[in-house]
Design an enzyme around this catalytic site. Structure first.
Site, PDB file in Angstrom:
ATOM      1  CD  GLU A  50      -2.620  -1.654  -3.458  1.00  0.00           C
ATOM      2  OE1 GLU A  50      -1.846  -2.025  -4.350  1.00  0.00           O
ATOM      3  OE2 GLU A  50      -2.498  -1.991  -2.253  1.00  0.00           O
ATOM      4  CE  LYS A 117       1.941  -1.979  -5.435  1.00  0.00           C
ATOM      5  NZ  LYS A 117       1.029  -3.000  -4.880  1.00  0.00           N
ATOM      6  CB  CYS A 151       0.459  -0.841  -1.461  1.00  0.00           C
ATOM      7  SG  CYS A 151       0.194  -2.087  -0.159  1.00  0.00           S
TER       8      CYS A 151
END
Length: 275
Positions: A50, A117, A151
């Site tokens: 990331e 995300k 994540c």
């Protein structure tokens, strides 16, 4: 159930991201990749952590985040073309007066896909600076369907629930060493509950906010067993050839997915990309 008889070779790069220094990161990664492929065969998918160009600097307005991906996307496309594979990692991109944490997938032919995300890290106030993605996406490489996550997405099993629409889950992260046990545990849990291969890619080193990262980059099979894991606190590229005929055979013998609960995701667009 989809018939799967192919393999996919995946490589994941665990490295120490230079804080707020994209050029240094491009140079470091270019060298690591060159050294790896001088001694190893080709791959189909090469994964980076990331925010691989800057570190997790979501609150820094002085850091460039071009809406078109800028130098980061250009570099991804160049590496993809050079090594004839998909190269993927997340960067911050300007969007609607904020940013999005965009997981780019650059193909060797110049095509680009992306996933933004969905789950923003509240403890780090990511929601104050970053806009959440709205689409759950599935990408396809050589007939293998892949779910991309970034994540914090890993903590939310409903978002990643396999509706028999993917064979491989990948998650790229800046996951702190202080919560490393959770990272290790959830990667295995997602593999087992979704009957899917899982690749988790994390960074190492201490970032500009003095947050330490110990790695834990792993390639995991559909039973939750580690096929390969990078050494803690070391820069390393790991790789594995994933055999999806084994996944097919396992699901035929143990078809737990047939007993899954029906559900729907509110306020979410479902998108698939076939390449």
């Amino acid at each position: 159930m989809q018939t799967i008889n192919s393999t996919l070779t995946v490589a994941a790069i665990q490295y120490d991201i230079r804080w707020l220094d994209p050029q240094a990161n491009f140079e470091q990664l270019t060298q690591l990749i060159s050294e790896h492929f001088a001694n190893h065969s080709a791959v189909d998918l090469l994964l980076l952590p990331e925010t691989f160009t800057t570190g997790f600097c979501i609150n820094r307005d002085d850091v460039q985040a071009p809406a078109n991906g800028g130098q980061a996307l250009a570099w991804l496309k160049n590496i993809a073309k050079q090594y004839n594979c998909v190269v993927a990692g997340s960067v911050l991109v300007s969007h609607n007066h904020k940013k999005v944490n965009r997981f780019y997938w650059a193909h060797a032919n110049g095509q680009v896909d992306y996933y933004d995300k969905r789950h923003l890290f509240r403890l780090g106030n990511e929601q104050d600076h970053v806009e959440a993605g709205t689409a759950r996406k599935i990408f396809t490489i050589n007939g293998i369907k892949i779910l991309p996550l970034v994540c914090y997405d890993l903590r939310f099993p409903v978002w990643s629930r396999n509706r028999q629409d993917y064979d491989l889950m990948v998650n790229v992260a800046n996951w702190p060493a202080a919560r490393r046990h959770i990272w290790d545990t959830l990667l295995k849990a997602r593999a087992m509950e979704n009957q899917s291969y899982v690749v988790g890619v994390n960074r190492v080193g201490t970032d500009g906010l003095n947050i330490a990262h110990s790695g834990g980059t792993s390639i995991i099979d559909f039973c939750g067993e580690n096929l390969i894991t990078a050494q803690d606190n070391q820069q390393q590229i790991i790789r594995a050839e994933l055999d999806f005929s084994k996944l097919k055979q396992f699901k035929e013998k143990f078809p737990a997915f047939l007993d899954a609960d029906d559900f729907s995701l509110a306020h979410c667009e479902q998108v698939s990309h076939h390449t």
